[in-house]
Design a protein around this motif. Structure first.
Motif, PDB file in Angstrom:
ATOM      1  N   LEU C 291      -6.830 -15.301   0.756  1.00 21.55           N
ATOM      2  CA  LEU C 291      -6.861 -16.139   1.945  1.00 21.55           C
ATOM      3  C   LEU C 291      -5.475 -16.393   2.502  1.00 21.55           C
ATOM      4  CD1 LEU C 291      -9.463 -18.884   1.030  1.00 21.55           C
ATOM      5  CD2 LEU C 291      -9.679 -17.127   2.745  1.00 21.55           C
ATOM      6  N   PHE C 292      -4.532 -16.697   1.598  1.00 20.17           N
ATOM      7  CA  PHE C 292      -3.260 -17.211   2.103  1.00 20.17           C
ATOM      8  C   PHE C 292      -2.068 -16.319   1.791  1.00 20.17           C
ATOM      9  CE2 PHE C 292      -5.903 -21.012   1.574  1.00 20.17           C
ATOM     10  CZ  PHE C 292      -5.847 -21.482   2.860  1.00 20.17           C
ATOM     11  N   PHE C 293      -2.190 -15.414   0.850  1.00 18.21           N
ATOM     12  CA  PHE C 293      -1.033 -14.621   0.470  1.00 18.21           C
ATOM     13  C   PHE C 293      -1.225 -13.127   0.695  1.00 18.21           C
ATOM     14  CE2 PHE C 293       0.205 -18.546  -1.423  1.00 18.21           C
ATOM     15  CZ  PHE C 293       1.585 -18.526  -1.369  1.00 18.21           C
ATOM     16  N   GLY C 294      -2.045 -12.797   1.674  1.00 19.25           N
ATOM     17  CA  GLY C 294      -2.090 -11.413   2.111  1.00 19.25           C
ATOM     18  C   GLY C 294      -2.725 -10.411   1.177  1.00 19.25           C
ATOM     19  N   GLY C 295      -3.504 -10.878   0.206  1.00 17.46           N
ATOM     20  CA  GLY C 295      -4.240  -9.946  -0.642  1.00 17.46           C
ATOM     21  C   GLY C 295      -3.358  -8.893  -1.278  1.00 17.46           C
ATOM     22  N   TRP C 296      -3.681  -7.611  -1.005  1.00 14.54           N
ATOM     23  CA  TRP C 296      -2.963  -6.527  -1.667  1.00 14.54           C
ATOM     24  C   TRP C 296      -1.774  -6.027  -0.860  1.00 14.54           C
ATOM     25  CZ3 TRP C 296      -8.165  -6.862  -0.830  1.00 14.54           C
ATOM     26  CH2 TRP C 296      -8.602  -6.367   0.394  1.00 14.54           C
ATOM     27  N   ASN C 297      -1.386  -6.742   0.200  1.00 14.96           N
ATOM     28  CA  ASN C 297      -0.187  -6.327   0.927  1.00 14.96           C
ATOM     29  C   ASN C 297       1.041  -6.751   0.141  1.00 14.96           C
ATOM     30  OD1 ASN C 297      -1.667  -5.306   3.044  1.00 14.96           O
ATOM     31  ND2 ASN C 297      -1.837  -7.333   3.987  1.00 14.96           N
ATOM     32  N   PRO C 298       1.973  -5.835  -0.089  1.00 12.52           N
ATOM     33  CA  PRO C 298       3.070  -6.153  -0.999  1.00 12.52           C
ATOM     34  C   PRO C 298       3.949  -7.297  -0.523  1.00 12.52           C
ATOM     35  CG  PRO C 298       3.381  -4.005   0.025  1.00 12.52           C
ATOM     36  CD  PRO C 298       2.003  -4.438   0.360  1.00 12.52           C
ATOM     37  N   LEU C 299       4.307  -7.327   0.761  1.00 19.18           N
ATOM     38  CA  LEU C 299       5.187  -8.388   1.244  1.00 19.18           C
ATOM     39  C   LEU C 299       4.660  -8.840   2.592  1.00 19.18           C
ATOM     40  CD1 LEU C 299       8.686  -6.830   0.538  1.00 19.18           C
ATOM     41  CD2 LEU C 299       7.748  -8.842  -0.555  1.00 19.18           C
ATOM     42  N   PRO C 300       5.012 -10.050   3.016  1.00 19.71           N
ATOM     43  CA  PRO C 300       4.607 -10.429   4.369  1.00 19.71           C
ATOM     44  C   PRO C 300       5.231  -9.468   5.372  1.00 19.71           C
ATOM     45  CG  PRO C 300       6.026 -12.108   3.383  1.00 19.71           C
ATOM     46  CD  PRO C 300       5.697 -11.139   2.329  1.00 19.71           C
ATOM     47  N   TRP C 301       4.483  -9.106   6.352  1.00 10.98           N
ATOM     48  CA  TRP C 301       4.870  -8.163   7.415  1.00 10.98           C
ATOM     49  C   TRP C 301       4.997  -6.726   6.904  1.00 10.98           C
ATOM     50  CZ3 TRP C 301       7.592 -12.917   7.168  1.00 10.98           C
ATOM     51  CH2 TRP C 301       7.157 -13.832   8.123  1.00 10.98           C
ATOM     52  N   VAL C 302       4.726  -6.496   5.622  1.00 12.38           N
ATOM     53  CA  VAL C 302       4.710  -5.121   5.111  1.00 12.38           C
ATOM     54  C   VAL C 302       3.320  -4.893   4.545  1.00 12.38           C
ATOM     55  CG1 VAL C 302       5.678  -3.483   3.497  1.00 12.38           C
ATOM     56  CG2 VAL C 302       7.128  -5.235   4.504  1.00 12.38           C
ATOM     57  N   THR C 303       2.522  -4.054   5.179  1.00 11.39           N
ATOM     58  CA  THR C 303       1.158  -3.888   4.709  1.00 11.39           C
ATOM     59  C   THR C 303       1.071  -2.744   3.722  1.00 11.39           C
ATOM     60  OG1 THR C 303       0.551  -2.319   6.389  1.00 11.39           O
ATOM     61  CG2 THR C 303       0.331  -4.634   6.959  1.00 11.39           C
ATOM     62  N   LEU C 304      -0.047  -2.713   3.023  1.00 14.10           N
ATOM     63  CA  LEU C 304      -0.259  -1.659   2.041  1.00 14.10           C
ATOM     64  C   LEU C 304      -0.251  -0.291   2.726  1.00 14.10           C
ATOM     65  CD1 LEU C 304      -0.948  -0.977  -0.886  1.00 14.10           C
ATOM     66  CD2 LEU C 304      -3.340  -1.162  -0.271  1.00 14.10           C
ATOM     67  N   THR C 305      -0.885  -0.226   3.913  1.00 12.78           N
ATOM     68  CA  THR C 305      -0.936   1.057   4.624  1.00 12.78           C
ATOM     69  C   THR C 305       0.469   1.543   4.956  1.00 12.78           C
ATOM     70  OG1 THR C 305      -2.801  -0.034   5.677  1.00 12.78           O
ATOM     71  CG2 THR C 305      -2.303   2.194   6.381  1.00 12.78           C
ATOM     72  N   ASP C 306       1.307   0.608   5.470  1.00 10.34           N
ATOM     73  CA  ASP C 306       2.692   0.979   5.791  1.00 10.34           C
ATOM     74  C   ASP C 306       3.400   1.506   4.553  1.00 10.34           C
ATOM     75  OD1 ASP C 306       2.136   0.027   8.221  1.00 10.34           O
ATOM     76  OD2 ASP C 306       3.252  -1.855   8.023  1.00 10.34           O
ATOM     77  N   ALA C 310       5.002   5.091   4.062  1.00  8.54           N
ATOM     78  CA  ALA C 310       6.427   5.273   3.819  1.00  8.54           C
ATOM     79  C   ALA C 310       6.639   6.074   2.535  1.00  8.54           C
ATOM     80  CB  ALA C 310       7.106   3.912   3.715  1.00  8.54           C
ATOM     81  N   LEU C 311       5.823   5.751   1.526  1.00  8.44           N
ATOM     82  CA  LEU C 311       5.947   6.459   0.251  1.00  8.44           C
ATOM     83  C   LEU C 311       5.590   7.931   0.403  1.00  8.44           C
ATOM     84  CD1 LEU C 311       4.522   4.110  -2.524  1.00  8.44           C
ATOM     85  CD2 LEU C 311       6.810   5.075  -2.370  1.00  8.44           C
ATOM     86  N   ALA C 312       4.712   8.216   1.348  1.00 11.07           N
ATOM     87  CA  ALA C 312       4.227   9.584   1.503  1.00 11.07           C
ATOM     88  C   ALA C 312       5.366  10.541   1.818  1.00 11.07           C
ATOM     89  CB  ALA C 312       3.169   9.642   2.596  1.00 11.07           C
ATOM     90  N   HIS C 313       6.470  10.016   2.405  1.00 14.76           N
ATOM     91  CA  HIS C 313       7.616  10.880   2.656  1.00 14.76           C
ATOM     92  C   HIS C 313       8.245  11.334   1.355  1.00 14.76           C
ATOM     93  CE1 HIS C 313       7.188  10.124   6.819  1.00 14.76           C
ATOM     94  NE2 HIS C 313       7.431   8.841   6.707  1.00 14.76           N
ATOM     95  N   ILE C 314       8.183  10.483   0.336  1.00 17.72           N
ATOM     96  CA  ILE C 314       8.816  10.808  -0.944  1.00 17.72           C
ATOM     97  C   ILE C 314       7.833  11.523  -1.860  1.00 17.72           C
ATOM     98  CG2 ILE C 314      10.181   9.879  -2.837  1.00 17.72           C
ATOM     99  CD1 ILE C 314      10.381   7.287  -1.028  1.00 17.72           C
ATOM    100  N   ILE C 315       6.689  10.862  -2.098  1.00 16.17           N
ATOM    101  CA  ILE C 315       5.677  11.525  -2.915  1.00 16.17           C
ATOM    102  C   ILE C 315       4.468  11.796  -2.047  1.00 16.17           C
ATOM    103  CG2 ILE C 315       5.740  11.273  -5.433  1.00 16.17           C
ATOM    104  CD1 ILE C 315       5.246   8.297  -5.023  1.00 16.17           C
ATOM    105  N   PRO C 316       4.117  13.045  -1.887  1.00 17.64           N
ATOM    106  CA  PRO C 316       3.054  13.385  -0.928  1.00 17.64           C
ATOM    107  C   PRO C 316       1.683  12.841  -1.313  1.00 17.64           C
ATOM    108  CG  PRO C 316       3.966  15.359  -1.971  1.00 17.64           C
ATOM    109  CD  PRO C 316       4.771  14.219  -2.447  1.00 17.64           C
ATOM    110  N   VAL C 317       1.428  12.584  -2.605  1.00 19.39           N
ATOM    111  CA  VAL C 317       0.071  12.151  -2.972  1.00 19.39           C
ATOM    112  C   VAL C 317      -0.177  10.704  -2.593  1.00 19.39           C
ATOM    113  CG1 VAL C 317      -0.226  13.756  -4.866  1.00 19.39           C
ATOM    114  CG2 VAL C 317       0.813  11.514  -5.292  1.00 19.39           C
ATOM    115  N   PHE C 323      -4.560   7.023  -5.381  1.00 20.34           N
ATOM    116  CA  PHE C 323      -3.236   6.421  -5.539  1.00 20.34           C
ATOM    117  C   PHE C 323      -3.169   5.095  -4.801  1.00 20.34           C
ATOM    118  CE2 PHE C 323       1.112   5.689  -4.244  1.00 20.34           C
ATOM    119  CZ  PHE C 323       1.775   5.831  -5.439  1.00 20.34           C
ATOM    120  N   MET C 324      -3.652   5.121  -3.557  1.00 21.14           N
ATOM    121  CA  MET C 324      -3.571   3.917  -2.738  1.00 21.14           C
ATOM    122  C   MET C 324      -4.401   2.784  -3.342  1.00 21.14           C
ATOM    123  SD  MET C 324      -4.033   3.672   1.279  1.00 21.14           S
ATOM    124  CE  MET C 324      -4.094   2.124   2.131  1.00 21.14           C
TER     125      MET C 324
END
Ligand code: SF4
Ligand code: SF4
Lengths: 176, 179, 386
Positions: C291-306, C310-317, C323-324
């Motif tokens: 509810l209040f801490f963004g669930g599985w998003n690592p940081l505020p304003w940084v979503t899991l999808t992002d 971003a990781l996909a540039h380094i590790i393609p999988v 993985f996700m």
């Protein structure tokens, strides 16, 4: 059909525990039967795809109201009380209620089914009203606005009554 | 003595919400979280015991390795809970300590009875029994909790006491002025 | 890797497998919480905590001392003890209810997990899909509804024990849980008022709440703890009360009620109560984070999808659903662990409230506060969304 089996199962649980509420000598056991009965009703709602109503049923009645019942029952300790014989008025009233019930059931048996109630606006609602929040809320605030207000008003009156009954009016000499 | 009336200040709104206090408390506990432990790993690490500590009663030897107890049984009589049981014995005539005449044959202290009162140490005329810094006594059976003579000397060790009164006595007797 | 064979399995089998998997994760977490509780209490108090148990058979394994120092084997030993210990049923209890109570405690604790999402992945079409057993529309309401049944275990245990202290514990539990349920429900209403824009379908799903917190832009990415701090605070306080944690552990309250509602319990039945309590804690923290801490998003304003892209540039999988999903679940679990740590941290910081203070806080402070909060946000949201 599996739904039918579930319906009979939960209907039996609901009806059986409702009966137990009345028949149990032990008040705590009676309150717990009420709980089981309410959960059974919630299960029946789920069979009707009315998830919202089911959740509300469990949340409000099973979760809070019966807990309050138990709280009160435990506080006032109703063990070993001897029951007063029924008053005449009670007997007449219950006889009347029984007659009503029997007539109702007889009519139902005679007709074979309940008449499908007409829904306001749409003739055949595909989604049951109790399933989605939006439909439920809309019905509450349009079609059923008056009943909701009346029930709310009743509750308010009941609350005021409780306050009046439980408050000690110490400053008022004439009340004493 | 002057009485100073301290004005009790009403709590401010912020204080009444408890929140600053709770945050302060959380900070304190978190500081403790990262501080090193203050406890010892007991059986391996033992605490420093003060020299004055009076723990389990033990028997001691003198610096020459003679057992100091002469089995006078005073401690046995004084012991309030009757924890001590002594069987007195003679010292063999060919022993260098034959002039001391007596030594305990058996000396048992039942540590399930002992109340660590220290009366035995106080009453002993030979300073042979000492309550030392042994503080942990444990065993699986009742029998294990009875310290026999060998155990008592093992726990007690040697008393670095330079007086050696029995040796002086023997020397004096050999010079002929013993009484 | 192809997982289509999994989706070809019959639905009931998949549900059974998923359910078992979730319970298999939840149960050890709850058990590990009990060890975490002991270790964290110890560390907060400047002592090492249980660090000696080691099965002799495993002593040769190099590096095993790390597990030994963390008390992992102590946990196993305690669990074993609960199973093999004599399970006393005192003569004066009401047997049926006495035995039913710990079972009743487990049911809501394990049922609520069904509607709690714990991760998400992008499917091949680039659509985000939640990892949840049942993604129902009434998610939060279902959590509240089922977890509100947990109180019966405590009441029943207290009543069936048929002795004074447990009874008092049961009575206290029933009053306390009802008092705080109100504030808890009212405190989350602003969140749902905000995410249910007029004209939408109307939802109480926890997944949608997380999705709402992972939108682009400054306001879209802000976790609700920033936009609704008061709601988060009220929810947290009520959560402490609902899970019977210090400083609200009235039903147990060792200092005045011996052991509270479980005074007469021992061995396995007692441990069931505890696993249930920790399950409640885990689920409660999970809901709080969703509810209040963004669930599985690592940081505020940084979503899991992002992050994944971003990781996909380094590790393609990285964009692979597996993985996700695992990344999302791990982030979520880390947040839950921190939240549980917070529960324990508060436990050793605050003294227990007195019973009348608990009632005062619940009815005279938290409830008016949550009503005021609701009204303020209702007006605000109405103005903003006009
Ligand atoms: S220890 Fe001392 S008091 Fe006891 S028997 Fe020996 S000499 Fe006597
Ligand atoms: S310390 Fe006291 S109780 Fe113990 S053996 Fe000596 S006299 Fe007896």
């Amino acid at each position: 059909m599996s739904t039918d089996i579930f319906f009979y199962l939960f209907a039996a649980i609901t009806a059986g525990s409702a009966l137990a509420v009345v028949l149990c000598k032990n008040t705590v056991a009676a309150a717990l039967s009420l709980l089981v009965s309410l959960v059974g009703v919630a299960a029946l709602f789920i069979l009707l795809d009315a998830f919202l109503l089911a959740a509300l049923m469990v949340f409000v009645y099973a979760g809070a109201v019966v807990a309050l019942f138990l709280f009160i029952v435990m506080l006032i300790d109703t063990y070993g009380g001897t029951r007063k014989p029924f008053k005449k008025g009670t007997i007449v009233a219950s006889g009347f209620a029984l007659a009503l019930l029997v007539t109702g059931l007889a009519t139902l048996a005679q007709r074979g089914a309940l008449a499908t109630p007409e829904f306001a606006g749409n003739a055949a609602p595909l989604v049951p009203v109790g399933a989605s929040l939006r439909a439920y809320g809309e019905q509450l605030f349009t079609t059923y606005l008056l009943p909701v207000q009346i029930v709310g008003f009743l509750l308010l009156i009941a609350m005021l009554g409780v306050i009046v009954l439980s408050k000690k009016f110490e400053g008022l000499e004439d009340v004493k | 003595m002057a009485v100073i009336q301290v004005e009790r200040k009403p709590l401010s709104l912020l204080e009444r919400t408890y929140i600053p206090q709770i945050v302060g408390g959380l900070r304190t506990t978190l500081r403790h979280f990262f501080k090193p432990n203050v406890t010892l790993q007991y059986p391996e690490q033992r605490p420093e015991i003060s020299k004055n500590y009076r723990g389990v009663p033990t028997l001691v030897m003198d610096p020459n390795g003679r057992e100091k107890c002469v089995s006078c049984q005073l401690c046995e009589f004084v012991c309030p809970p009757k924890a001590i049981r002594i069987t007195p014995g003679e010292i063999a005539a060919d022993s260098p300590n034959a002039h001391v005449e007596k030594a305990p044959q058996a000396f048992d202290i039942d540590m399930l009875r002992c109340i660590y009162c220290g009366l035995c140490q106080e009453v002993c005329p030979e300073e042979a029994i000492w309550l030392q810094n042994q503080f942990s006594m444990s065993g699986y059976t009742r029998a294990e909790m009875v310290n026999n003579k060998a155990k008592l000397y093992e726990l007690g060790g040697t008393l670095p006491d330079p007086h050696l009164k029995w040796d002086h006595k023997k020397a004096a007797a050999e010079h002929g002025n013993g009484h | 890797m192809d997982f289509s064979f999994y989706f070809d399995l019959p639905l009931w089998l998949r549900l059974v497998l998923q359910g078992t998997a979730v319970i298999l994760v939840l149960f050890p977490i709850a058990a590990a919480c009990s060890m975490a509780e002991r270790k964290i209490s110890a560390w907060l108090q400047g002592r090492p905590g249980p660090n000696r148990t080691l099965p002799p058979l495993l002593a040769w394994v190099p590096g095993i001392w790390v597990l030994q120092k963390l008390g992992i084997f102590q946990l196993a030993a305690d669990g074993g003890k609960f199973v093999f210990k004599e399970d006393p049923v005192p003569g004066h209890v009401n047997k049926l209810y006495f035995i039913a109570a710990p079972i009743l405690a487990m049911i809501p604790a394990l049922t609520t997990v069904v509607v709690v999402p714990f991760g998400a992945y992008l499917d091949s079409a680039g659509k985000i899909v939640p990892l949840v057993l049942a993604n129902v529309d009434i998610g939060l309401l279902a959590v509240f509804a089922v977890s509100s049944l947990g109180v019966y275990a405590v009441i029943l245990a207290g009543w069936a024990s048929n002795s004074k202290y447990p009874f008092l514990g049961g009575v206290r539990a029933s009053a306390q849980l009802i008092s705080y349920e109100l504030s808890m429900t009212l405190s989350v209403l602003p969140v749902f008022l905000w995410i249910n824009a007029p004209g939408g379908q109307g939802t109480l799903s926890l997944f949608d709440v997380v999705q709402f917190q992972s939108q682009p832009g400054f306001w879209g990415g802000a976790w609700f703890v920033f936009t609704m701090p008061l709601s988060a605070f009220i929810f947290l306080v009520a959560l402490f009360a609902e899970t019977n944690r210090q400083p609200f552990d009235m039903p147990e309250s060792e200092s005045d009620l011996v052991g509270g509602f479980h005074t007469e319990y021992g061995a396995f039945k007692w441990s069931l109560f505890f696993v249930a309590e920790y399950c409640h804690m885990v689920i409660g923290s999970a809901v709080f984070i969703l509810l209040f801490f963004g669930g599985w998003n690592p940081l505020p304003w940084v979503t899991l999808t992002d992050t994944v892209q971003a990781l996909a540039h380094i590790i393609p999988v990285a964009t692979h659903p597996l993985f996700m999903g695992i990344l999302g679940i791990s982030i979520f679990l880390v947040k839950i662990c921190f939240s549980i740590f917070f529960f324990m941290w508060v436990r050793w910081t605050l003294p227990r409230f007195r019973y009348d203070q608990v009632m005062n806080i619940g009815w005279k402070q938290l409830l008016p506060l949550s009503i005021a909060n609701l009204i303020a946000y209702t007006i605000g949201i109405a103005l903003l969304q006009k």
